[in-house]
Design a protein around this motif. Structure first.
Motif, PDB file in Angstrom:
ATOM      1  N   ILE A 111       0.820  -1.215   0.000  1.00 16.36           N
ATOM      2  CA  ILE A 111       0.000   0.000   0.000  1.00 16.36           C
ATOM      3  C   ILE A 111       0.855   1.266   0.000  1.00 16.36           C
ATOM      4  CG2 ILE A 111      -1.713   1.316   1.300  1.00 16.36           C
ATOM      5  CD1 ILE A 111      -2.851  -1.424   2.194  1.00 16.36           C
ATOM      6  N   PHE A 112       1.779   1.397   0.943  1.00 16.65           N
ATOM      7  CA  PHE A 112       2.579   2.628   1.030  1.00 16.65           C
ATOM      8  C   PHE A 112       3.468   2.855  -0.198  1.00 16.65           C
ATOM      9  CE2 PHE A 112       2.362   2.347   5.938  1.00 16.65           C
ATOM     10  CZ  PHE A 112       1.086   2.866   5.922  1.00 16.65           C
ATOM     11  N   PRO A 113       4.220   1.847  -0.659  1.00 14.13           N
ATOM     12  CA  PRO A 113       5.049   2.100  -1.842  1.00 14.13           C
ATOM     13  C   PRO A 113       4.233   2.433  -3.094  1.00 14.13           C
ATOM     14  CG  PRO A 113       5.659   0.011  -0.836  1.00 14.13           C
ATOM     15  CD  PRO A 113       4.475   0.523  -0.108  1.00 14.13           C
ATOM     16  N   VAL A 114       3.126   1.717  -3.291  1.00 14.92           N
ATOM     17  CA  VAL A 114       2.328   1.965  -4.490  1.00 14.92           C
ATOM     18  C   VAL A 114       1.685   3.347  -4.423  1.00 14.92           C
ATOM     19  CG1 VAL A 114       0.291   1.240  -5.799  1.00 14.92           C
ATOM     20  CG2 VAL A 114       1.960  -0.462  -5.035  1.00 14.92           C
ATOM     21  N   LEU A 115       1.152   3.730  -3.276  1.00 13.60           N
ATOM     22  CA  LEU A 115       0.587   5.079  -3.160  1.00 13.60           C
ATOM     23  C   LEU A 115       1.652   6.142  -3.397  1.00 13.60           C
ATOM     24  CD1 LEU A 115      -1.886   4.756  -0.156  1.00 13.60           C
ATOM     25  CD2 LEU A 115      -2.437   5.081  -2.574  1.00 13.60           C
ATOM     26  N   THR A 116       2.851   5.909  -2.898  1.00 15.41           N
ATOM     27  CA  THR A 116       3.947   6.848  -3.117  1.00 15.41           C
ATOM     28  C   THR A 116       4.256   6.967  -4.608  1.00 15.41           C
ATOM     29  OG1 THR A 116       4.909   6.338  -0.963  1.00 15.41           O
ATOM     30  CG2 THR A 116       6.377   7.304  -2.605  1.00 15.41           C
ATOM     31  N   MET A 117       4.354   5.843  -5.294  1.00 16.23           N
ATOM     32  CA  MET A 117       4.659   5.868  -6.723  1.00 16.23           C
ATOM     33  C   MET A 117       3.547   6.545  -7.519  1.00 16.23           C
ATOM     34  SD  MET A 117       6.592   2.215  -7.357  1.00 16.23           S
ATOM     35  CE  MET A 117       5.231   1.201  -6.848  1.00 16.23           C
ATOM     36  N   LEU A 118       2.304   6.281  -7.136  1.00 16.53           N
ATOM     37  CA  LEU A 118       1.187   6.922  -7.841  1.00 16.53           C
ATOM     38  C   LEU A 118       1.166   8.424  -7.607  1.00 16.53           C
ATOM     39  CD1 LEU A 118      -1.635   4.268  -7.285  1.00 16.53           C
ATOM     40  CD2 LEU A 118      -0.337   4.711  -9.388  1.00 16.53           C
ATOM     41  N   LEU A 119       1.472   8.854  -6.376  1.00 15.87           N
ATOM     42  CA  LEU A 119       1.545  10.288  -6.093  1.00 15.87           C
ATOM     43  C   LEU A 119       2.631  10.957  -6.919  1.00 15.87           C
ATOM     44  CD1 LEU A 119       1.071  10.665  -2.233  1.00 15.87           C
ATOM     45  CD2 LEU A 119      -0.225  11.822  -4.022  1.00 15.87           C
ATOM     46  N   ILE A 120       3.778  10.314  -7.008  1.00 12.09           N
ATOM     47  CA  ILE A 120       4.875  10.881  -7.801  1.00 12.09           C
ATOM     48  C   ILE A 120       4.494  10.932  -9.276  1.00 12.09           C
ATOM     49  CG2 ILE A 120       7.232  10.467  -8.609  1.00 12.09           C
ATOM     50  CD1 ILE A 120       7.798   9.341  -5.779  1.00 12.09           C
ATOM     51  N   GLN A 121       3.869   9.891  -9.765  1.00 15.47           N
ATOM     52  CA  GLN A 121       3.514   9.834 -11.183  1.00 15.47           C
ATOM     53  C   GLN A 121       2.428  10.834 -11.552  1.00 15.47           C
ATOM     54  OE1 GLN A 121       3.080   5.973 -13.078  1.00 15.47           O
ATOM     55  NE2 GLN A 121       1.262   6.690 -14.146  1.00 15.47           N
ATOM     56  N   PHE A 122       1.371  10.907 -10.755  1.00 19.98           N
ATOM     57  CA  PHE A 122       0.219  11.719 -11.142  1.00 19.98           C
ATOM     58  C   PHE A 122       0.252  13.150 -10.609  1.00 19.98           C
ATOM     59  CE2 PHE A 122      -1.532   7.397 -11.677  1.00 19.98           C
ATOM     60  CZ  PHE A 122      -1.825   7.478 -13.025  1.00 19.98           C
TER      61      PHE A 122
END
Length: 173
Positions: A111-122
């Motif tokens: 959850i935390f890594p994926v949310l972090t990556m999505l925040l950076i991407q979007f």
């Protein structure tokens, strides 16, 4: 050849490891009877797998390496802080996908890594400090209470305000 280690120390440390092994065996038995196949097991499994499937579908392939590095750093910091919190008795989790791995793996490895990556991407233009503070506030004031209400996360000597502070710090590192 004689080992350099003190034999008494080796025996004393072995006693600790024997106790840990006994507790782990007891926990595996408990997990099989009270966790495996129950609703919270399926929820935890879902939360461990689905974020990665979503990320795999929506990721920008040209930024994949950079995003994975950011996710990996989040994974390292969040799992280390979770490890410390559990070891020092500040909180614990009542369910895990497997009884042989720490129960916080779902949150810290998915959850935390994926949310972090999505925040950076979007949201690449938003100040990283603002993203970290927003991530921390949402997690501390929405995520933690929800997981507490579900009975998955139990705080012993902890406050959501502490979570906001420490998550803001490691999100910005």
């Amino acid at each position: 050849m004689e080992p350099i280690a003190n034999e008494n120390k080796v025996r004393e440390v072995k006693q600790f490891y024997d106790r840990v092994a006994e507790v782990n065996a007891d926990y595996q038995e408990y997990w099989m009877e009270h966790s495996f196949g129950h609703w919270d097991f399926w929820l935890t499994l879902f939360l461990a797998v689905i974020p990665w499937l979503i990320w795999f579908i929506v990721r920008k392939k040209e930024n994949q390496g950079r995003l994975l590095l950011a996710g990996f750093l989040m994974l390292i910091f969040s799992s280390w802080f979770d490890f410390l919190g559990v070891v020092f008795g500040l909180w614990y989790y009542t369910i895990g996908v497997l009884p042989t791995i720490p129960s916080y793996v779902t949150w810290d490895f998915s959850i935390f890594p994926v949310l972090t990556m999505l925040l950076i991407q979007f949201k690449p233009k938003i100040n990283p400090w603002l993203k970290a503070i927003g991530f921390s506030l949402i997690n501390a004031f929405l995520g933690e209470p929800l997981m507490t209400w579900l009975g998955i996360y139990v705080k012993e000597n902890w406050s959501v305000f502490y979570s906001t502070l420490y998550r803001s710090i490691y999100c910005c590192i």
